[in-house]
Design a protein around this motif. Sequence first.
Motif, short mmCIF file in Angstrom:
data_model
loop_
_atom_site.label_atom_id
_atom_site.label_comp_id
_atom_site.label_asym_id
_atom_site.label_seq_id
_atom_site.Cartn_x
_atom_site.Cartn_y
_atom_site.Cartn_z
N ALA A 36 0.83 -1.20 0.00
CA ALA A 36 0.00 0.00 0.00
C ALA A 36 0.87 1.26 0.00
O ALA A 36 0.61 2.22 -0.74
N TRP A 37 1.91 1.26 0.81
CA TRP A 37 2.83 2.40 0.82
C TRP A 37 3.52 2.55 -0.53
O TRP A 37 3.68 3.66 -1.04
N ALA A 38 3.94 1.45 -1.11
CA ALA A 38 4.62 1.50 -2.41
C ALA A 38 3.69 2.10 -3.47
O ALA A 38 4.12 2.96 -4.25
N ARG A 39 2.43 1.67 -3.49
CA ARG A 39 1.48 2.23 -4.47
C ARG A 39 1.29 3.73 -4.25
O ARG A 39 1.22 4.49 -5.21
N ALA A 40 1.18 4.14 -3.00
CA ALA A 40 1.02 5.57 -2.71
C ALA A 40 2.24 6.36 -3.16
O ALA A 40 2.12 7.44 -3.76
N ILE A 58 9.47 1.52 -9.96
CA ILE A 58 8.05 1.66 -10.22
C ILE A 58 7.41 0.39 -10.77
O ILE A 58 6.37 -0.04 -10.28
N GLY A 59 8.01 -0.22 -11.77
CA GLY A 59 7.43 -1.44 -12.34
C GLY A 59 7.23 -2.53 -11.29
O GLY A 59 6.12 -3.03 -11.11
N PRO A 60 8.29 -2.90 -10.57
CA PRO A 60 8.12 -3.91 -9.53
C PRO A 60 7.14 -3.48 -8.42
O PRO A 60 6.36 -4.29 -7.93
N ALA A 61 7.17 -2.20 -8.05
CA ALA A 61 6.26 -1.73 -6.99
C ALA A 61 4.81 -1.87 -7.41
O ALA A 61 3.96 -2.28 -6.62
N ARG A 62 4.51 -1.55 -8.66
CA ARG A 62 3.15 -1.70 -9.15
C ARG A 62 2.73 -3.17 -9.16
O ARG A 62 1.54 -3.47 -9.02
N ALA A 63 3.68 -4.05 -9.32
CA ALA A 63 3.39 -5.49 -9.32
C ALA A 63 3.38 -6.07 -7.90
O ALA A 63 3.20 -7.26 -7.73
#
Length: 174
Positions: A36-40, A58-63
């Motif tokens: 959740a923090w990564a998406r924010a 960003i790519g890995p965080a979105r995944a």
Amino acid sequence: MTKNLGANDQYRALAGDDPDLALARWETMGRREKQAWARAMVDFLPTNPGPTMLSFIIGPARAGDTSNLGAAWEHNAGAFSLLGFDASDFYTLHLCIRRRVGDLLSHAGTKYCIATHNPDNALGLIPEDWAEWLRRVRAGVSPLRALDVVLDGDTRTWPRATTTWDDGSVDVSV
């Protein structure tokens, strides 16, 4: 005026008053909380390490992979979390700030964010300076009004209104 800090000082400002405690908080978060923090933070970058590094973040965080966020992001999330913020509070704060980002960056004597070359791309918020915003939101003040009160103090004139309901209860706009 934002804090014009060197890279190391910017990092320390994002990490909060106790960087070790902030990192420890990040490390104790569960997988879903970290995601959740990564998406924010993907939507509202606390720092912009440049296009190459962002591609690894960003790519890995979105995944859902939070292993490559970087220490500055982890410290920032941990420091906000220690103050009682969750990822949705952080996200809401940033949405509110977007309405007044120009005011925030030019606000005389402000201490709320670090200087950034492109605030539309990255805006590093200093965690401790936003504790009052969260306290007001938790007390029932709308997020936008809480932002205005924190940035402007109590000197701003507010539209005041009261509503008396059939059961006798009164709502007051402050």
